[in-house]
Every structure is written in C-alpha cells, then in structure tokens.
Design an enzyme around this catalytic site. Structure first.
Site, mmCIF file in Angstrom:
data_model
loop_
_atom_site.group_PDB
_atom_site.id
_atom_site.type_symbol
_atom_site.label_atom_id
_atom_site.label_comp_id
_atom_site.label_asym_id
_atom_site.label_seq_id
_atom_site.Cartn_x
_atom_site.Cartn_y
_atom_site.Cartn_z
ATOM 1 N N ASP A 17 0.812 -1.222 0.000
ATOM 2 C CA ASP A 17 0.000 0.000 0.000
ATOM 3 C C ASP A 17 0.846 1.273 0.000
ATOM 4 O O ASP A 17 0.655 2.153 -0.835
ATOM 5 C CB ASP A 17 -0.939 0.023 1.216
ATOM 6 C CG ASP A 17 -2.044 -1.026 1.105
ATOM 7 O OD1 ASP A 17 -2.358 -1.440 -0.026
ATOM 8 O OD2 ASP A 17 -2.584 -1.422 2.154
ATOM 9 N N ARG A 97 0.193 5.055 17.054
ATOM 10 C CA ARG A 97 -0.222 6.058 16.057
ATOM 11 C C ARG A 97 0.092 7.504 16.429
ATOM 12 O O ARG A 97 0.609 8.253 15.598
ATOM 13 C CB ARG A 97 -1.708 5.906 15.721
ATOM 14 C CG ARG A 97 -2.084 4.573 15.078
ATOM 15 C CD ARG A 97 -1.139 4.147 13.993
ATOM 16 N NE ARG A 97 -1.607 2.971 13.274
ATOM 17 C CZ ARG A 97 -0.841 2.241 12.471
ATOM 18 N NH1 ARG A 97 0.423 2.561 12.282
ATOM 19 N NH2 ARG A 97 -1.344 1.198 11.847
ATOM 20 N N ASP A 126 -7.252 3.787 12.492
ATOM 21 C CA ASP A 126 -5.954 4.446 12.383
ATOM 22 C C ASP A 126 -6.013 5.792 11.671
ATOM 23 O O ASP A 126 -5.321 6.726 12.030
ATOM 24 C CB ASP A 126 -4.958 3.503 11.704
ATOM 25 C CG ASP A 126 -4.622 2.315 12.605
ATOM 26 O OD1 ASP A 126 -4.593 2.512 13.834
ATOM 27 O OD2 ASP A 126 -4.394 1.210 12.091
ATOM 28 N N SER A 177 -4.531 -8.600 7.374
ATOM 29 C CA SER A 177 -3.942 -7.283 7.583
ATOM 30 C C SER A 177 -3.261 -7.323 8.946
ATOM 31 O O SER A 177 -3.897 -7.613 9.959
ATOM 32 C CB SER A 177 -5.028 -6.220 7.539
ATOM 33 O OG SER A 177 -4.530 -5.016 8.064
HETATM 34 N N1 ARG Z 1 -8.044 -2.841 15.841
HETATM 35 C C1 ARG Z 1 -6.776 -2.418 16.345
HETATM 36 C C2 ARG Z 1 -6.807 -0.945 16.611
HETATM 37 O O1 ARG Z 1 -7.635 -0.257 16.112
HETATM 38 C C3 ARG Z 1 -5.630 -2.811 15.450
HETATM 39 C C4 ARG Z 1 -5.546 -2.075 14.173
HETATM 40 C C5 ARG Z 1 -4.440 -2.571 13.349
HETATM 41 N N2 ARG Z 1 -4.211 -1.690 12.252
HETATM 42 C C6 ARG Z 1 -3.992 -2.117 11.020
HETATM 43 N N3 ARG Z 1 -3.840 -1.198 10.126
HETATM 44 N N4 ARG Z 1 -3.964 -3.378 10.704
HETATM 45 O O2 ARG Z 1 -5.992 -0.449 17.335
#
Ligand code: ARG
Length: 424
Positions: A17, A97, A126, A177
């Site tokens: 990506d 993040r 995110d 993912s």
């Molecule tokens: N659901 C988790 C969160 O919101 C993990 C997210 C993982 N992010 C990803 N881009 N795969 O913190």
C-alpha cells in the site's frame, strides 16, 4: 525559473500500500515524497525498506528508531493507567499512532514539507488517530491518505504496482492485515472476519500453541517502582529489553493470544486477533501490585480511570487535555505501586502466585485466622448494626408497602391508541 515542488512526508512501512502510495502521490499531487519509516520494535531489518522507497521513487528516505520513546512515553504510562480497551486489548497499535503522527509532523517541519501522508483506509481507526493527532499538532498541514482517495481494488492496485515496477512480494497473497510493534501484534481480515471461526494456527507468530509449550511452568519475578517495571528475575533492565524478553518468555509458554470482537471508532464491530505476551504479563503483574498497595476506594476509582483512559487512547485523542488530566491523576495514583510480583507462566496461562511491597496494605495480623490475630472481633457487632441500618429501614417501610407480585416496570411505555379518529 522552475518552481520548487511541494514536499510530503509519507509514513512508509515497505508494504504494498505505502509503496504504491509513493508513485500515486507523485502522479496525483506532483509532490516530492519523503519516505519516513519508523521503528517501534517490529524486529525486522528496516534498511531494505528504506532503500525500497528510494528505488520506487521517493526523493528521500529515512528511518527513525523511536523504540525508546515509545516504551517510556507511551507504553509504560499506558501500563500505569491500566490501559486495556474494552478490558481486553492492550492498545499496541493505538499507542503507536500518535507517536508516528508526531514524528511525521516533526519531519515535515524539518524538511519544509507542506503535507504528510499515511496508508490508512477509510474504515479503520488508524485514519482517525493519525488525522486528529496531525491536525492537533499542526492544523496547517495537508493530509493525504491515498488508500482513502484512490478507488483501486486490491487487484487494480497490484496491476498499478506491476506497471510501475513496484515490487509485489509474496506477502501480498497473505489474506490478513497485520500491524505490529513491540507492545503487540494484530491480525484481521480473511477468514477471521467470521467470528464463529477459530483462528487458524498459522496467523500466530509470537506465541506458541499450548501443545508445543513447555510441560514445566516458568516462574518469573518482576520488580516495579511507582508502577514502572524495572527488573526481571532480579536483573535490572531497560524497558525495551524487558518487554522483548517477556514477549519471548511468555510467547514460548503460549501466553498473550487475544480474540477480541471490538467496537471501532467508526461504528463497526470488528473481530481482531492480538498477540501481546509481554503486555499480558505486565498488565497482570501491575494489577496484582495495585491490589496489594491500593485501598478499595482507590481501586474502584482507578478502574473507572482505566476504562476512560483506554477509550481516549483508542479513540485517537492522545493529544487532548483530558488525556493530560488523566495522566496527572494516574501519576499521583501510582506513587505507592512499588514492589515485586511473582508469576507462573504455563501452557497459555499467566497466574500471579506472589506479591510483596514495602508499602503493602496487606496486614497479616489483621487477616489471619491463626494465632496472632489482632482484629477487634467485638467491634464488628456495632459496625454491622450501623452498616445495615439503611437496608433495614428501607425494608420496614418500602418493601412492606410493595404489593405482592409487584414487579419493576419496563422502561418502554405501552403503545397508546387514539380514542377517536375522524376522517374527511
Ligand atoms: N483494531 C486495532 C486498533 O484499532 C488494530 C488495528 C491494526 N491496524 C492495522 N492497520 N492493521 O488499534
């Protein structure tokens, strides 16, 4: 005279990506792309990632090792706060993040970039965390989120990559993912989207199946000072080593697999699998130490704060003053959380088997049923009389007044029909 191209700093992971994003941003926005790869403890060599960005066409590529800042400014404060989203998820991604956002903003400033970019989709948490943090830190920055903007399907994206000679590696066939940093690993998508299906064994990387875990338990001791873990088995360690060591030890014992059906910020319920061995052990140990060093009232209130804190972090509000207020409370609240916890790691479970503290509120002579008991048994009688007074009073007045079989009414009123309807 040729005008200078605008610059954008892209949070670059090396995956498909963000690799495609380098080219796509150049074409769509005609900007110079500075690729920024941030090491939050993914244990992979990031040099090839840095080089890959340049090969694809980034004007500059750099790595920031932010592990130490991550551990001491994000992970340990979260541990002190007892941060587990919905009492389950230790928040690895959510904690990473805001730090990435901060580094993007700092780098944009240093490099004279007018924009930052990230590889988040339009339905996850995110994007919210990045965008809110970035604009809290610098509202003037343009935010580019190619995956939210381009209308390419996965296959079109792969086509685009091949046309532009962007390497598409085998991991692209991976249906999951995945995100990882030193505090945990998350896996979503593919077969996991069916919440009835048990996660297949091959999604796990940090934790052993309990069938392959040692047949003998591993005992460990962790020392904390003011809620911060300082040593493992009597050996002082910096935070990074301590977490890495615990990830290994607990992971080997099959500890830290979490299956969470969670509530996303954007209103979706999603099924997420986490591996967080160190976070599981440290949260458990920390909580055990709080139990022995905090009063009942403090523990009750701390639980409320923990839940609120977790929501704030999960919801992308790290750089809010409300977060700051909670941190102030937590720091004060942690000042007596000093001592040692002994844990037993065995076949997927982590149990606290011992705790001690120089500031312990556990008083053996008050608790004991053996000789040496100093508790005033006679005082209990008067205490119980007064303690039970409101309930006794209520029973005599209100319970008595209740009609037999009377039940608590439903909160939903019945439908009320019109008494008359006139028609033309
Ligand atoms: N659901 C988790 C969160 O919101 C993990 C997210 C993982 N992010 C990803 N881009 N795969 O913190």
């Amino acid at each position: 005279m040729e005008t200078q191209k605008k610059k954008v700093v892209l949070a670059y992971s090396g995956g498909l990506d963000t690799s495609v994003a380098i080219k796509w941003i150049q074409e769509k926005y005609n900007m110079d792309v500075i690729a920024l790869t941030i090491d939050l403890g993914t244990e992979k060599d990031l040099r090839p990632v840095e080089e890959k960005a340049l090969k694809i066409g980034a004007s500059q590529s750099m790595i920031i090792d932010a592990k130490e800042v991550f551990v001491y400014y994000f992970i340990f404060p979260a541990l002190q706060a007892g941060a587990l989203y919905e009492k389950t998820y230790p928040l690895a991604t959510a904690l990473g993040r805001p730090l990435i956002a901060k580094l993007l903003v700092d780098t944009a400033k240093a490099e004279g970039a007018s924009a930052v970019a990230h590889g988040c989709t339009g339905k996850g948490n995110d994007q919210v965390r990045f965008d809110v943090a970035i604009h809290t830190l610098d509202p003037s920055l343009q935010i580019i989120a190619p995956l939210r903007e381009w209308k390419m399907s996965r296959n079109e994206e792969i086509d685009y990559a091949q046309k532009n000679r962007i390497p598409v590696d085998v991991s692209t066939q991976n249906p999951y993912s995945i995100d990882e940093n030193i505090w945990g690993r998350s896996v979503e998508c593919g077969i996991l989207e069916d919440p009835w299906v048990e996660p297949p064994e091959d999604i796990y990387k940090w934790t052993k199946n309990i069938n392959d875990a040692p047949d003998k338990p591993t005992y460990i001791e962790i020392d904390f000072e003011k809620g911060i873990p300082l040593s493992l088995n009597g050996q002082e360690m910096d935070g990074i080593n301590l977490i890495e060591e615990l990830n290994k030890m607990a992971g080997d014992n099959g500890i830290g697999r979490i299956d969470h059906l969670e509530n996303r910020i954007v209103g979706i319920k999603s099924r997420e699998i986490y591996e967080a061995p160190a976070a599981t052990v440290l949260n458990k140990a920390h909580q055990a130490l709080e139990e022995i060093t905090m009063t009942k009232d403090t523990l009750r209130f701390k639980d409320l704060v923990s839940n609120h804190y977790s929501d704030i972090v999960y919801n992308g509000l790290w750089f809010s003053t409300f977060h700051q207020d909670m941190v102030a409370y937590v720091l004060s609240n942690q000042r007596f959380v000093t001592g040692t916890v002994r844990l037993k790691l065995f076949k997927g479970t982590c149990s606290v088997v011992g705790r001690k503290s120089p500031l312990s509120l556990y008083n053996h002579s008050l608790a004991t049923y053996d000789t040496g008991d100093t508790f005033e048994h006679d005082a209990a009688v008067g205490f119980i009389k007064i303690y039970g007074l409101p309930t006794k009073t209520q029973a005599q007045i209100q319970l008595k007044a209740l009609k037999k079989g009377e039940v608590i009414p439903s909160i939903m009123p019945p439908k009320v029909e019109p008494i008359n309807v006139m028609k033309k």
